[in-house]
Design a protein around this motif. Structure first.
Motif, mmCIF file in Angstrom:
data_model
loop_
_atom_site.group_PDB
_atom_site.id
_atom_site.type_symbol
_atom_site.label_atom_id
_atom_site.label_comp_id
_atom_site.label_asym_id
_atom_site.label_seq_id
_atom_site.Cartn_x
_atom_site.Cartn_y
_atom_site.Cartn_z
ATOM 1 N N UNK A 1 -6.955 -20.517 7.290
ATOM 2 C CA UNK A 1 -5.812 -19.659 7.587
ATOM 3 C C UNK A 1 -5.432 -19.773 9.059
ATOM 4 N N UNK A 2 -4.169 -19.730 9.337
ATOM 5 C CA UNK A 2 -3.700 -19.664 10.713
ATOM 6 C C UNK A 2 -3.514 -18.216 11.107
ATOM 7 N N UNK A 3 -3.261 -17.946 12.392
ATOM 8 C CA UNK A 3 -3.117 -16.561 12.853
ATOM 9 C C UNK A 3 -2.037 -15.786 12.110
ATOM 10 N N UNK A 4 -0.902 -16.426 11.838
ATOM 11 C CA UNK A 4 0.161 -15.716 11.136
ATOM 12 C C UNK A 4 -0.253 -15.417 9.700
ATOM 13 N N UNK A 5 -0.950 -16.354 9.055
ATOM 14 C CA UNK A 5 -1.440 -16.128 7.701
ATOM 15 C C UNK A 5 -2.373 -14.927 7.675
ATOM 16 N N UNK A 6 -3.286 -14.845 8.647
ATOM 17 C CA UNK A 6 -4.241 -13.746 8.698
ATOM 18 C C UNK A 6 -3.522 -12.417 8.917
ATOM 19 N N UNK A 7 -2.492 -12.407 9.785
ATOM 20 C CA UNK A 7 -1.721 -11.178 10.002
ATOM 21 C C UNK A 7 -1.043 -10.736 8.709
ATOM 22 N N UNK A 8 -0.507 -11.688 7.963
ATOM 23 C CA UNK A 8 0.142 -11.376 6.693
ATOM 24 C C UNK A 8 -0.871 -10.813 5.709
ATOM 25 N N UNK A 9 -2.047 -11.424 5.660
ATOM 26 C CA UNK A 9 -3.094 -10.938 4.762
ATOM 27 C C UNK A 9 -3.519 -9.524 5.141
ATOM 28 N N UNK A 10 -3.713 -9.285 6.424
ATOM 29 C CA UNK A 10 -4.106 -7.943 6.868
ATOM 30 C C UNK A 10 -3.040 -6.916 6.527
ATOM 31 N N UNK A 11 -1.783 -7.293 6.673
ATOM 32 C CA UNK A 11 -0.689 -6.380 6.371
ATOM 33 C C UNK A 11 -0.575 -6.042 4.892
ATOM 34 N N UNK A 12 -1.163 -6.890 4.046
ATOM 35 C CA UNK A 12 -1.096 -6.658 2.603
ATOM 36 C C UNK A 12 -2.206 -5.737 2.105
ATOM 37 N N UNK A 13 -3.119 -5.354 2.981
ATOM 38 C CA UNK A 13 -4.243 -4.513 2.562
ATOM 39 C C UNK A 13 -3.828 -3.054 2.438
ATOM 40 N N UNK A 55 -8.579 -12.077 0.091
ATOM 41 C CA UNK A 55 -8.549 -12.862 1.322
ATOM 42 C C UNK A 55 -9.039 -14.293 1.115
ATOM 43 N N UNK A 56 -9.460 -14.621 -0.111
ATOM 44 C CA UNK A 56 -9.911 -15.975 -0.410
ATOM 45 C C UNK A 56 -11.245 -16.314 0.219
ATOM 46 N N UNK A 57 -12.127 -15.324 0.328
ATOM 47 C CA UNK A 57 -13.435 -15.524 0.945
ATOM 48 C C UNK A 57 -14.520 -15.467 -0.120
ATOM 49 N N UNK A 58 -15.606 -16.218 0.124
ATOM 50 C CA UNK A 58 -16.640 -16.371 -0.901
ATOM 51 C C UNK A 58 -17.823 -15.427 -0.782
ATOM 52 N N UNK A 59 -18.017 -14.849 0.401
ATOM 53 C CA UNK A 59 -19.224 -14.038 0.564
ATOM 54 C C UNK A 59 -19.032 -12.992 1.661
ATOM 55 N N UNK A 60 -19.991 -12.079 1.744
ATOM 56 C CA UNK A 60 -19.911 -10.978 2.700
ATOM 57 C C UNK A 60 -19.914 -11.463 4.156
ATOM 58 N N UNK A 64 -17.050 -10.437 6.860
ATOM 59 C CA UNK A 64 -17.343 -9.794 8.147
ATOM 60 C C UNK A 64 -16.816 -10.646 9.304
ATOM 61 N N UNK A 65 -16.969 -11.957 9.208
ATOM 62 C CA UNK A 65 -16.462 -12.845 10.254
ATOM 63 C C UNK A 65 -14.938 -12.762 10.338
ATOM 64 N N UNK A 66 -14.267 -12.729 9.189
ATOM 65 C CA UNK A 66 -12.810 -12.583 9.155
ATOM 66 C C UNK A 66 -12.398 -11.301 9.871
ATOM 67 N N UNK A 67 -13.095 -10.207 9.564
ATOM 68 C CA UNK A 67 -12.762 -8.917 10.167
ATOM 69 C C UNK A 67 -12.927 -8.966 11.682
ATOM 70 N N UNK A 68 -14.014 -9.539 12.139
ATOM 71 C CA UNK A 68 -14.261 -9.602 13.587
ATOM 72 C C UNK A 68 -13.261 -10.526 14.279
ATOM 73 N N UNK A 69 -12.962 -11.675 13.659
ATOM 74 C CA UNK A 69 -12.027 -12.617 14.260
ATOM 75 C C UNK A 69 -10.619 -12.039 14.377
ATOM 76 N N UNK A 70 -10.313 -11.109 13.488
ATOM 77 C CA UNK A 70 -8.987 -10.480 13.494
ATOM 78 C C UNK A 70 -9.003 -9.109 14.160
ATOM 79 N N UNK A 71 -10.084 -8.827 14.874
ATOM 80 C CA UNK A 71 -10.199 -7.596 15.678
ATOM 81 C C UNK A 71 -9.988 -6.336 14.856
ATOM 82 N N UNK A 72 -10.558 -6.336 13.658
ATOM 83 C CA UNK A 72 -10.472 -5.163 12.782
ATOM 84 C C UNK A 72 -11.670 -4.266 13.122
#
Length: 75
Positions: A1-13, A55-60, A64-72
């Motif tokens: 995912x690129x930064x814009x993709x991640x922002x879109x994914x976060x906005x869909x939560x 989010x298309x992720x396979x494991x916990x 967690x890494x996705x959350x930290x990388x996106x400053x959640x």
């Protein structure tokens, strides 16, 4: 995912999904997240699984890494 993709994914939560993701980013347990969000630990676990699918992720650790990388984290 690129930064814009991640922002879109976060906005869909949903608020609940974002709350669970934030708790995971902070290293909290399912029980702690459940208490904070007034949910059962089972609901937190189900939400966590839904987040991984959404989010298309396979494991916990990846979630967690996705959350930290996106400053959640707590403001």
């Amino acid at each position: 995912h690129g930064p814009q993709d991640d922002d879109t994914l976060l906005g869909s939560l949903s608020d609940r999904e974002y709350g669970v993701l934030k708790g995971l980013a902070e290293g909290r347990t399912n029980g702690e997240i459940a208490f904070d969000l007034a949910l059962s630990p089972k609901s937190v676990s189900a939400c966590r699984n839904k987040l991984m699918r959404k989010l298309g992720l396979d494991n916990l650790p990846a979630l967690m890494a996705f959350a930290r990388m996106n400053h959640v984290t707590h403001d």
